[in-house]
Scaffold this active site. Structure first.
Site, PDB file in Angstrom:
ATOM      1  N   GLY A  24      24.968  38.740  44.532  1.00  0.00           N
ATOM      2  CA  GLY A  24      24.275  39.733  43.718  1.00  0.00           C
ATOM      3  C   GLY A  24      23.100  39.065  43.021  1.00  0.00           C
ATOM      4  N   GLY A  30      21.539  38.886  38.271  1.00  0.00           N
ATOM      5  CA  GLY A  30      21.496  37.805  39.253  1.00  0.00           C
ATOM      6  C   GLY A  30      20.248  36.951  39.194  1.00  0.00           C
ATOM      7  N   ASP A  50      22.595  38.601  48.450  1.00  0.00           N
ATOM      8  CA  ASP A  50      22.577  40.006  48.036  1.00  0.00           C
ATOM      9  C   ASP A  50      22.600  40.865  49.295  1.00  0.00           C
ATOM     10  OD1 ASP A  50      22.293  42.388  46.380  1.00  0.00           O
ATOM     11  OD2 ASP A  50      21.405  41.065  44.872  1.00  0.00           O
ATOM     12  N   ARG A 113      35.606  55.847  35.336  1.00  0.00           N
ATOM     13  CA  ARG A 113      35.943  54.423  35.422  1.00  0.00           C
ATOM     14  C   ARG A 113      36.706  54.134  36.725  1.00  0.00           C
ATOM     15  NH1 ARG A 113      34.760  51.454  31.091  1.00  0.00           N
ATOM     16  NH2 ARG A 113      34.245  52.545  29.166  1.00  0.00           N
ATOM     17  N   ASN A 120      33.568  48.901  43.006  1.00  0.00           N
ATOM     18  CA  ASN A 120      33.316  47.487  42.706  1.00  0.00           C
ATOM     19  C   ASN A 120      34.451  46.569  43.137  1.00  0.00           C
ATOM     20  OD1 ASN A 120      30.777  47.980  41.812  1.00  0.00           O
ATOM     21  ND2 ASN A 120      31.225  47.774  39.640  1.00  0.00           N
ATOM     22  N   ASP A 175      30.846  38.125  25.181  1.00  0.00           N
ATOM     23  CA  ASP A 175      31.455  38.580  23.925  1.00  0.00           C
ATOM     24  C   ASP A 175      31.386  37.472  22.875  1.00  0.00           C
ATOM     25  OD1 ASP A 175      32.149  41.031  25.145  1.00  0.00           O
ATOM     26  OD2 ASP A 175      33.946  40.126  25.997  1.00  0.00           O
ATOM     27  N   ARG A 178      27.652  37.036  21.717  1.00  0.00           N
ATOM     28  CA  ARG A 178      27.282  38.094  20.776  1.00  0.00           C
ATOM     29  C   ARG A 178      27.933  37.878  19.415  1.00  0.00           C
ATOM     30  NH1 ARG A 178      28.283  42.782  25.328  1.00  0.00           N
ATOM     31  NH2 ARG A 178      26.081  43.204  25.825  1.00  0.00           N
ATOM     32  N   HIS A 202      37.669  42.454  28.349  1.00  0.00           N
ATOM     33  CA  HIS A 202      36.196  42.529  28.342  1.00  0.00           C
ATOM     34  C   HIS A 202      35.718  43.977  28.353  1.00  0.00           C
ATOM     35  CE1 HIS A 202      32.159  41.064  28.813  1.00  0.00           C
ATOM     36  NE2 HIS A 202      32.000  41.564  30.027  1.00  0.00           N
TER      37      HIS A 202
END
Length: 338
Positions: A24, A30, A50, A113, A120, A175, A178, A202
């Site tokens: 990716g 990426g 990719d 979701r 994915n 996380d 941040r 996550h």
């Protein structure tokens, strides 16, 4: 490339060179991730992979990065999505020590979701099959959302295929990145020097900052703790809204992915590095959990305990585990039926 990109903790390592692949690598995360890895002097070879229909060809990103005045050899690989990745990625993956995977679809309007996971997980599975075949000892660092379900799915598939599930690592470093910045803004101090443990998972309430264990110690009032907790959970939405729905956290995610990648390489080189990551775990009663991980010569060397929690954090841990349990089960079920 910046002291703040150093892993949480680093001990001496020997000088070694590595082959790294970014799957990716022509996308929004990426491309900057490839740049940061190409700047690491330990990366002698960088494969950028990719899909053929990517907006920017992988070969173009590779050509661009190949002009950097570094020793890193860069090559792009485009795959046909109509054929299994395993049939197309032998040269790309053979000899890889670390495979970073920011591949996958972003969540689109109207997409549940479950829809996102099914798409994915399929993308991650194709890449994982190729890695299991051509670089089974590589650390497979997944940035594919939803991480809470995709990592268990791929780790359980690795078990089914007779490979080591501890090679599969979920990248939750953003996380921590941040949290360091937000705590510094709230309480003062240099964000680069502040480390905030983030445990759990996550996504949403599974992102659990352990603000009572911040290093160096920071005195926060309860209302600050709760406000920071919420902001760290919702930080991704801040970026999506600021970009007016035209993108998500790409640059900060690449920065965080590179920090995790550096920790892995430090460990592989014979040093000792720690970084928070979402891995197969026994520190709680859940089989997968994010906590502080020691990286060594085989990848994940040790998963460290979560330590003492405040009363507020004990309550948050139960909340996080309830949501995470269901998301782990989704991944385990996927592996069982695929």
């Amino acid at each position: 490339f910046g002291s703040s990109l150093q892993p949480c903790s680093v001990a001496h390592q020997s000088t070694m060179s590595f082959k790294v692949c970014v799957c990716g690598g022509a996308g929004g995360i990426g491309q900057p991730l490839c740049l940061l890895m190409a700047m690491d002097p330990r990366v002698a070879e960088l494969s950028i992979q990719d899909v053929a229909q990517a907006m920017v060809p992988a070969a173009g990103v590779a050509a661009d990065l190949s002009h950097l005045n570094t020793a890193c050899k860069v090559k792009g690989y485009a795959i046909d999505t109509a054929k299994p990745p395993k049939e197309q990625l032998e040269e790309c993956l053979k000899g890889c020590h670390l495979v970073l995977v920011p591949a996958g679809m972003p969540r689109k309007p109207g997409m549940t979701r479950d829809d996102l996971f099914n798409i994915n997980a399929g993308i991650a599975k194709g890449i994982a099959e190729a890695c299991a075949e051509f670089c089974p000892n590589a650390v497979l660092a997944l940035i594919v959302n939803p991480v809470n379900s995709v990592v268990p799915a791929i780790a359980e598939l690795y078990k089914k295929w007779g490979k080591d599930p501890k090679k599969v690592v979920g990248v939750t470093t953003l996380d921590c990145v941040r949290a360091s910045k937000f705590v510094a803004e709230s309480a003062g101090g240099n964000a680069a020097d502040i480390q905030v443990p983030i445990i759990g998972g996550h996504a949403g309430a599974t992102i659990m900052p352990v603000l009572s264990q911040t290093t160096p110690k920071v005195d926060l009032k309860q209302d600050q703790v709760e406000s920071l907790d919420k902001r760290i959970q919702d930080a991704g939405t801040e970026v999506v809204e600021a970009k007016n729905g035209k993108g998500s956290a790409t640059l900060s995610m690449a920065y965080a992915g590179a920090r995790l990648g550096k920790a892995v390489l430090t460990g592989l080189a014979g040093g000792r590095a720690t970084e928070y990551a979402y891995v197969q775990s026994s520190v709680t009663d859940l089989p997968y959990f994010a906590s502080n991980v020691v990286f060594g010569t085989n990848g994940v060397q040790e998963v460290l305990d979560i330590g003492e929690l405040s009363e507020y954090e004990k309550g948050r841990l139960e909340e996080a585990k309830t949501q995470l349990k269901a998301e782990i089960e989704k991944g385990v079920e996927y592996a069982a039926s695929n």
